[in-house]
Design a protein around this motif. Structure first.
Motif, PDB file in Angstrom:
ATOM      1  N   ARG A 243       0.836  -1.209   0.000  1.00  0.00           N
ATOM      2  CA  ARG A 243       0.000   0.000   0.000  1.00  0.00           C
ATOM      3  C   ARG A 243       0.866   1.252   0.000  1.00  0.00           C
ATOM      4  O   ARG A 243       0.605   2.203  -0.737  1.00  0.00           O
ATOM      5  N   LEU A 244       1.914   1.255   0.816  1.00  0.00           N
ATOM      6  CA  LEU A 244       2.813   2.397   0.882  1.00  0.00           C
ATOM      7  C   LEU A 244       3.511   2.611  -0.454  1.00  0.00           C
ATOM      8  O   LEU A 244       3.593   3.738  -0.942  1.00  0.00           O
ATOM      9  N   LEU A 245       3.999   1.544  -1.076  1.00  0.00           N
ATOM     10  CA  LEU A 245       4.681   1.674  -2.360  1.00  0.00           C
ATOM     11  C   LEU A 245       3.744   2.198  -3.438  1.00  0.00           C
ATOM     12  O   LEU A 245       4.120   3.030  -4.260  1.00  0.00           O
ATOM     13  N   ARG A 246       2.505   1.730  -3.444  1.00  0.00           N
ATOM     14  CA  ARG A 246       1.530   2.220  -4.416  1.00  0.00           C
ATOM     15  C   ARG A 246       1.249   3.702  -4.197  1.00  0.00           C
ATOM     16  O   ARG A 246       1.154   4.469  -5.145  1.00  0.00           O
ATOM     17  N   MET A 247       1.100   4.091  -2.920  1.00  0.00           N
ATOM     18  CA  MET A 247       0.832   5.499  -2.623  1.00  0.00           C
ATOM     19  C   MET A 247       2.012   6.378  -3.036  1.00  0.00           C
ATOM     20  O   MET A 247       1.826   7.456  -3.590  1.00  0.00           O
ATOM     21  N   LEU A 248       3.235   5.905  -2.790  1.00  0.00           N
ATOM     22  CA  LEU A 248       4.413   6.675  -3.165  1.00  0.00           C
ATOM     23  C   LEU A 248       4.534   6.798  -4.678  1.00  0.00           C
ATOM     24  O   LEU A 248       4.887   7.858  -5.202  1.00  0.00           O
ATOM     25  N   ARG A 249       4.227   5.716  -5.398  1.00  0.00           N
ATOM     26  CA  ARG A 249       4.279   5.749  -6.856  1.00  0.00           C
ATOM     27  C   ARG A 249       3.241   6.724  -7.402  1.00  0.00           C
ATOM     28  O   ARG A 249       3.520   7.509  -8.303  1.00  0.00           O
ATOM     29  N   LEU A 250       2.037   6.679  -6.847  1.00  0.00           N
ATOM     30  CA  LEU A 250       0.977   7.595  -7.260  1.00  0.00           C
ATOM     31  C   LEU A 250       1.373   9.038  -6.955  1.00  0.00           C
ATOM     32  O   LEU A 250       1.193   9.928  -7.782  1.00  0.00           O
TER      33      LEU A 250
ATOM     34  N   ARG B 216       4.382  10.298  -6.724  1.00  0.00           N
ATOM     35  CA  ARG B 216       5.445  10.709  -7.636  1.00  0.00           C
ATOM     36  C   ARG B 216       4.883  11.027  -9.022  1.00  0.00           C
ATOM     37  O   ARG B 216       5.246  12.025  -9.634  1.00  0.00           O
ATOM     38  N   THR B 217       3.961  10.206  -9.502  1.00  0.00           N
ATOM     39  CA  THR B 217       3.363  10.428 -10.816  1.00  0.00           C
ATOM     40  C   THR B 217       2.562  11.722 -10.849  1.00  0.00           C
ATOM     41  O   THR B 217       2.699  12.523 -11.784  1.00  0.00           O
ATOM     42  N   VAL B 218       1.741  11.942  -9.839  1.00  0.00           N
ATOM     43  CA  VAL B 218       0.940  13.168  -9.777  1.00  0.00           C
ATOM     44  C   VAL B 218       1.842  14.385  -9.697  1.00  0.00           C
ATOM     45  O   VAL B 218       1.598  15.402 -10.358  1.00  0.00           O
ATOM     46  N   ARG B 219       2.889  14.293  -8.928  1.00  0.00           N
ATOM     47  CA  ARG B 219       3.826  15.411  -8.785  1.00  0.00           C
ATOM     48  C   ARG B 219       4.488  15.741 -10.127  1.00  0.00           C
ATOM     49  O   ARG B 219       4.596  16.915 -10.497  1.00  0.00           O
ATOM     50  N   LEU B 220       4.903  14.726 -10.867  1.00  0.00           N
ATOM     51  CA  LEU B 220       5.547  14.966 -12.154  1.00  0.00           C
ATOM     52  C   LEU B 220       4.587  15.601 -13.156  1.00  0.00           C
ATOM     53  O   LEU B 220       4.942  16.522 -13.886  1.00  0.00           O
ATOM     54  N   ILE B 221       3.346  15.130 -13.174  1.00  0.00           N
ATOM     55  CA  ILE B 221       2.347  15.702 -14.080  1.00  0.00           C
ATOM     56  C   ILE B 221       2.097  17.163 -13.733  1.00  0.00           C
ATOM     57  O   ILE B 221       2.035  18.024 -14.613  1.00  0.00           O
ATOM     58  N   ARG B 222       1.943  17.447 -12.454  1.00  0.00           N
ATOM     59  CA  ARG B 222       1.708  18.829 -12.027  1.00  0.00           C
ATOM     60  C   ARG B 222       2.877  19.731 -12.364  1.00  0.00           C
ATOM     61  O   ARG B 222       2.697  20.874 -12.774  1.00  0.00           O
ATOM     62  N   LEU B 223       4.098  19.229 -12.175  1.00  0.00           N
ATOM     63  CA  LEU B 223       5.270  20.044 -12.492  1.00  0.00           C
ATOM     64  C   LEU B 223       5.327  20.366 -13.980  1.00  0.00           C
ATOM     65  O   LEU B 223       5.663  21.487 -14.365  1.00  0.00           O
TER      66      LEU B 223
END
Length: 91
Positions: free
Chosen positions: A10-17, A19-26
């Motif tokens: 669960r933690l790894l999935r949340m961290l991956r999500l 990171r992905t959201v952060r990259l899209i926003r940037l």
């Protein structure tokens, strides 16, 4: 055990999500800032835009710190009382 591996997944999935959201926003933020920069021609507008950009960056940083703070408390639920339990936040 099974509970710990479930939390890890669960933690790894949340961290991956996260990171992905952060990259899209940037990427979107860079595009928007570049467009605004092209529209600004005066020094006053440029200074104002830079101040607003700094304020927005502080808000984004604060938001992500709050998300991490929540995640850390959520991970520790059941192990010890957290601020989520104290203030009756439900998951």
């Amino acid at each position: 055990g099974g509970a710990n591996s479930g939390r890890s997944v669960r933690l790894l999935r949340m961290l991956r999500l996260f990171r992905t959201v952060r990259l899209i926003r940037l990427l979107k933020l860079r595009h928007i800032i570049a467009g605004l920069h092209d529209l600004l021609s005066s020094e006053y507008s440029s200074i104002l835009a830079n101040i607003l950009k700094m304020i927005m960056m502080l808000l984004f940083i604060n938001h992500y710190i709050a998300c991490i703070w929540y995640l850390l408390a959520d991970i520790q639920r059941g192990l010890r009382p957290t601020w989520l339990d104290t203030h009756n936040f439900d998951s």
